[in-house]
Scaffold this motif. Structure first.
Motif, PDB file in Angstrom:
ATOM      1  N   UNK A  13     159.550  80.706 165.735  1.00 21.26           N
ATOM      2  CA  UNK A  13     158.940  80.735 164.963  1.00 21.26           C
ATOM      3  C   UNK A  13     160.781  80.394 163.933  1.00 21.26           C
ATOM      4  N   UNK A  14     161.234  81.106 162.432  1.00 23.78           N
ATOM      5  CA  UNK A  14     162.311  80.407 162.367  1.00 23.78           C
ATOM      6  C   UNK A  14     162.557  82.089 161.107  1.00 23.78           C
ATOM      7  N   UNK A  15     161.620  81.932 160.214  1.00 16.03           N
ATOM      8  CA  UNK A  15     161.670  83.090 159.039  1.00 16.03           C
ATOM      9  C   UNK A  15     160.612  84.093 159.050  1.00 16.03           C
ATOM     10  N   UNK A  16     161.032  85.172 158.433  1.00  9.63           N
ATOM     11  CA  UNK A  16     159.774  86.114 158.147  1.00  9.63           C
ATOM     12  C   UNK A  16     159.021  85.717 157.871  1.00  9.63           C
ATOM     13  N   UNK A  34     158.284  73.540 159.387  1.00  8.63           N
ATOM     14  CA  UNK A  34     159.937  74.425 158.313  1.00  8.63           C
ATOM     15  C   UNK A  34     160.532  74.670 159.231  1.00  8.63           C
ATOM     16  N   UNK A  35     161.915  74.238 159.544  1.00 12.45           N
ATOM     17  CA  UNK A  35     162.728  75.022 160.236  1.00 12.45           C
ATOM     18  C   UNK A  35     163.222  74.939 162.137  1.00 12.45           C
ATOM     19  N   UNK A  36     161.878  75.008 162.606  1.00 10.68           N
ATOM     20  CA  UNK A  36     161.598  75.203 163.849  1.00 10.68           C
ATOM     21  C   UNK A  36     161.061  73.687 164.244  1.00 10.68           C
ATOM     22  N   UNK A  76     157.645  86.051 172.100  1.00  7.10           N
ATOM     23  CA  UNK A  76     157.287  85.821 170.385  1.00  7.10           C
ATOM     24  C   UNK A  76     159.231  84.687 170.751  1.00  7.10           C
ATOM     25  N   UNK A  77     159.700  83.887 169.841  1.00  2.94           N
ATOM     26  CA  UNK A  77     160.796  83.257 170.243  1.00  2.94           C
ATOM     27  C   UNK A  77     161.450  82.511 168.378  1.00  2.94           C
ATOM     28  N   UNK A  78     162.008  82.529 168.984  1.00  2.00           N
ATOM     29  CA  UNK A  78     163.449  82.525 168.021  1.00  2.00           C
ATOM     30  C   UNK A  78     163.986  81.041 168.236  1.00  2.00           C
ATOM     31  N   UNK A  79     163.743  79.940 166.741  1.00  2.00           N
ATOM     32  CA  UNK A  79     165.928  79.015 167.549  1.00  2.00           C
ATOM     33  C   UNK A  79     166.555  80.252 166.818  1.00  2.00           C
ATOM     34  N   UNK A  80     167.754  79.223 167.312  1.00  2.00           N
ATOM     35  CA  UNK A  80     168.493  79.355 167.086  1.00  2.00           C
ATOM     36  C   UNK A  80     169.489  80.225 165.346  1.00  2.00           C
TER      37      UNK A  80
END
Length: 189
Positions: free
Chosen positions: A117-120, A26-28, A132-136
């Motif tokens: 990931x996208x959240x804490x 969810x969110x990725x 470690x990677x993140x969505x925009x």
């Protein structure tokens, strides 16, 4: 979007070691919205076809994908099966046990694992993996920690962008394109 994707110094060197990419859902893989029926069941989860395509193509050149999600959903199980993802952990709000299991089952070290990931809730794993990677549209805490931040938001091709960077860093992008043209077996969007 034409926005530039931040890639921190050293990220490309780290990307060269990656053998498995772990995804939040969810969110990725989705935009983070959840459609719920009156009886509490999830009605639908919109996935992005370009993300699915890159996951199946990467698999053909030896880059594995795993999923760890805090929620439980038949749709995720079904999408994972369609994309030939065997390492799937649902209902894991504390993702550390699932992460340990992935390391045990694959025999891979932290430096060979990436996480998107996208959240804490993703921070404990983001702090352990080699990349470690993140969505925009990830929260600031996740963006601050990520080595690669996609230009696209979750559910809109962020996963595709990050896979492409990793495959290019490994010099495998041309093989992915060749594999795609030579053998369409096992390819799913």
């Amino acid at each position: 979007g034409g926005r530039l994707m931040p890639i921190r110094e050293g990220a490309i060197r780290c990307a060269a070691n990656i053998r498995c990419i772990i995804l939040d859902v969810d969110g990725v893989l989705t935009d983070g919205r959840i459609y719920v029926a009156p009886d509490g069941r999830e009605l639908c989860k919109p996935f992005f076809v370009r993300d699915g395509l890159i996951i199946t193509l990467a698999r053909k050149v030896g880059l594995t994908t795993a999923i760890i999600t805090g929620r439980t959903s038949e749709m995720v199980a079904s999408r994972a099966k369609e994309l030939h993802i065997e390492l799937i952990y649902q209902g894991s709000p504390d993702k550390r046990a699932a992460y340990r299991d992935i390391k045990e089952r694959t025999g891979l070290a932290d430096k060979e694992l990436a996480y998107i990931g996208d959240d804490i809730v993703d921070l404990p794993i983001l702090q352990q993996v080699g990349l470690p990677c993140a969505v925009g549209d990830a929260v600031p805490e996740v963006r601050a920690f990520a080595q690669i931040i996609a230009a696209q938001p979750g559910g809109h091709g962020a996963v595709r962008e990050i896979y492409e960077i990793i495959l290019k860093a490994q010099g495998r992008w041309d093989s992915v394109l060749r594999e795609f043209q030579n053998d369409m077996g096992g390819i799913t969007q």
